[in-house]
Design a protein around this motif. Structure first.
Motif, mmCIF file in Angstrom:
data_model
loop_
_atom_site.group_PDB
_atom_site.id
_atom_site.type_symbol
_atom_site.label_atom_id
_atom_site.label_comp_id
_atom_site.label_asym_id
_atom_site.label_seq_id
_atom_site.Cartn_x
_atom_site.Cartn_y
_atom_site.Cartn_z
ATOM 1 N N ARG A 1 -3.746 48.606 44.507
ATOM 2 C CA ARG A 1 -4.757 48.865 45.349
ATOM 3 C C ARG A 1 -4.540 48.535 46.686
ATOM 4 O O ARG A 1 -4.789 49.405 47.785
ATOM 5 N N ALA A 2 -3.635 47.371 47.065
ATOM 6 C CA ALA A 2 -3.176 47.099 48.190
ATOM 7 C C ALA A 2 -2.358 47.985 48.900
ATOM 8 O O ALA A 2 -2.024 48.200 50.057
ATOM 9 N N GLU A 3 -1.350 48.228 48.033
ATOM 10 C CA GLU A 3 -0.387 49.374 48.490
ATOM 11 C C GLU A 3 -1.008 50.692 48.664
ATOM 12 O O GLU A 3 -0.380 51.186 49.852
ATOM 13 N N LEU A 4 -2.032 51.162 48.225
ATOM 14 C CA LEU A 4 -2.577 52.199 48.536
ATOM 15 C C LEU A 4 -3.196 52.350 49.770
ATOM 16 O O LEU A 4 -3.174 53.433 50.471
ATOM 17 N N THR A 5 -4.069 51.272 49.922
ATOM 18 C CA THR A 5 -4.749 51.104 51.300
ATOM 19 C C THR A 5 -3.721 51.021 52.206
ATOM 20 O O THR A 5 -4.040 51.549 53.299
ATOM 21 N N LYS A 6 -2.659 50.472 52.006
ATOM 22 C CA LYS A 6 -1.701 50.342 53.051
ATOM 23 C C LYS A 6 -1.005 51.905 53.489
ATOM 24 O O LYS A 6 -0.929 52.140 54.677
ATOM 25 N N ILE A 7 -0.805 52.544 52.609
ATOM 26 C CA ILE A 7 -0.582 53.995 52.744
ATOM 27 C C ILE A 7 -1.645 54.851 53.352
ATOM 28 O O ILE A 7 -1.325 55.412 54.314
ATOM 29 N N LEU A 8 -2.911 54.691 53.061
ATOM 30 C CA LEU A 8 -3.773 55.489 53.840
ATOM 31 C C LEU A 8 -3.969 54.974 55.096
ATOM 32 O O LEU A 8 -4.652 55.729 56.006
ATOM 33 N N THR A 9 -3.495 53.643 55.556
ATOM 34 C CA THR A 9 -3.760 53.404 56.799
ATOM 35 C C THR A 9 -2.604 53.864 57.832
ATOM 36 O O THR A 9 -2.682 53.592 59.104
ATOM 37 N N LEU A 10 -1.462 54.462 57.378
ATOM 38 C CA LEU A 10 -0.248 54.828 58.082
ATOM 39 C C LEU A 10 -0.530 55.986 58.740
ATOM 40 O O LEU A 10 -0.842 57.090 58.389
ATOM 41 N N ARG A 11 -0.428 55.867 60.174
ATOM 42 C CA ARG A 11 -0.839 56.985 60.838
ATOM 43 C C ARG A 11 0.107 58.253 60.806
ATOM 44 O O ARG A 11 -0.339 59.366 60.782
ATOM 45 N N ALA A 12 1.178 57.975 60.653
ATOM 46 C CA ALA A 12 2.265 58.936 60.289
ATOM 47 C C ALA A 12 2.125 59.679 59.058
ATOM 48 O O ALA A 12 2.565 60.775 59.177
ATOM 49 N N VAL A 13 1.750 58.787 58.063
ATOM 50 C CA VAL A 13 1.460 59.386 56.749
ATOM 51 C C VAL A 13 0.126 60.683 56.896
ATOM 52 O O VAL A 13 0.465 61.656 56.469
ATOM 53 N N ARG A 14 -0.831 60.082 57.484
ATOM 54 C CA ARG A 14 -1.818 61.020 57.761
ATOM 55 C C ARG A 14 -1.478 62.046 58.567
ATOM 56 O O ARG A 14 -1.898 63.457 58.287
ATOM 57 N N LEU A 15 -0.882 62.091 59.671
ATOM 58 C CA LEU A 15 -0.115 62.945 60.441
ATOM 59 C C LEU A 15 0.448 64.184 59.534
ATOM 60 O O LEU A 15 0.185 65.182 59.758
ATOM 61 N N ILE A 16 1.591 63.530 59.047
ATOM 62 C CA ILE A 16 2.349 64.552 58.147
ATOM 63 C C ILE A 16 1.789 65.257 57.271
ATOM 64 O O ILE A 16 1.879 66.644 56.863
#
Length: 268
Positions: free
Chosen positions: A10-25
């Protein structure tokens, strides 16, 4: 143990969802998929309108094939084309750990490195699966617009579900390969370069011509072998069973290697 894994995931998934670069790509990939699909609707609809009484379709000049088989394959391959970009998302997810000592912070929260890598892998796999599912849903929506006047039930048939499942499997497993390679190299750029080189091996067709057995071991070639149907003019280097084994073994071995490499290095 299960509770610790769930909390770490859950912590890692939350981290992924907050990454601006990931959301952008991710947004760019989905937008590009919509654009490509929209451009193909007219041509595909015209091809469907010319399906013969015996169920044959000519999507390309001079190439006549059974309509149901062809359209099911197109459903999966239209998603497969955009799947090529998902490993770059995985590389960004893995690479962020090595920016400004992020790995050390993560290890303070989850000291066991094996558990940490496992949680990261599960979270990344879950995120890639969700993005791939959206890609598949977009393909399905455009396919419905194409075949709604012919046979919309095709999209809920077993063949279509099987084709979509193959695409999802390749999307997740190929992304996890890049994720693990990036962890091993501790560099987003290195993960991207390895992915590009493996992709080039398939796209160039050099191995497919000179050494089909080796070509079958390349992840993208395995994805092609898993999803595409062999026909005249299209030779595959292995069958779907072999392809699935290759796609499972690659992320398994690279993830184990990532755990070993990270356990022997400092937390930077």
């Amino acid at each position: 143990m299960v509770r610790d894994v769930a909390a770490a995931v859950r912590a890692e998934l939350t981290k992924i969802l907050t990454l601006r670069a990931v959301r952008l790509i991710t947004g760019v990939i989905l937008a590009l998929h919509v654009l490509v699909q929209a451009q193909n609707v007219k041509a595909e609809t015209e091809a469907v309108s010319r399906i013969t009484a015996d169920g044959m379709i000519e999507r390309f000049p001079g190439v006549v094939r059974p309509a149901q088989e062809t359209l099911v394959e197109y459903l999966a391959t239209s998603s497969f084309q955009l799947c090529l970009f998902l490993p770059f998302v995985a590389a960004v997810i893995a690479g962020q750990e090595f920016r400004a000592g992020q790995l050390g912070t993560s290890l303070l929260a989850v000291p066991r490195r094996g558990l940490l890598i496992g949680a990261k892998t599960l979270a990344t796999g879950g995120f890639l699966l969700s993005v791939a599912a959206v890609i598949a849903a977009i393909s399905t929506a455009f396919m419905y617009a194409t075949i709604k006047d012919w046979n919309p039930g095709l999209l809920v048939g077993s063949d279509a579900w099987t084709a979509q499942a193959k695409f999802l499997a390749h999307a997740v497993l190929s992304g996890l390969i890049t994720f693990a390679v990036t962890l091993i190299a501790r560099s987003t750029l290195a993960g991207v370069l390895v992915t590009v080189m493996l992709t080039a091996l398939t796209m160039s067709q050099v191995l497919a011509v000179l050494a089909p057995a080796l070509d079958a071991l390349v992840p993208l070639s395995a994805g092609r072998n898993l999803i595409l149907v062999p026909e005249e003019g299209l030779r595959l280097s292995a069958g779907p069973g072999h392809a699935m084994v290759v796609l499972v073994v690659w992320p398994l071995l690279t993830t184990v290697a990532a755990v070993i490499f990270l356990s022997r290095r400092d937390a930077r």
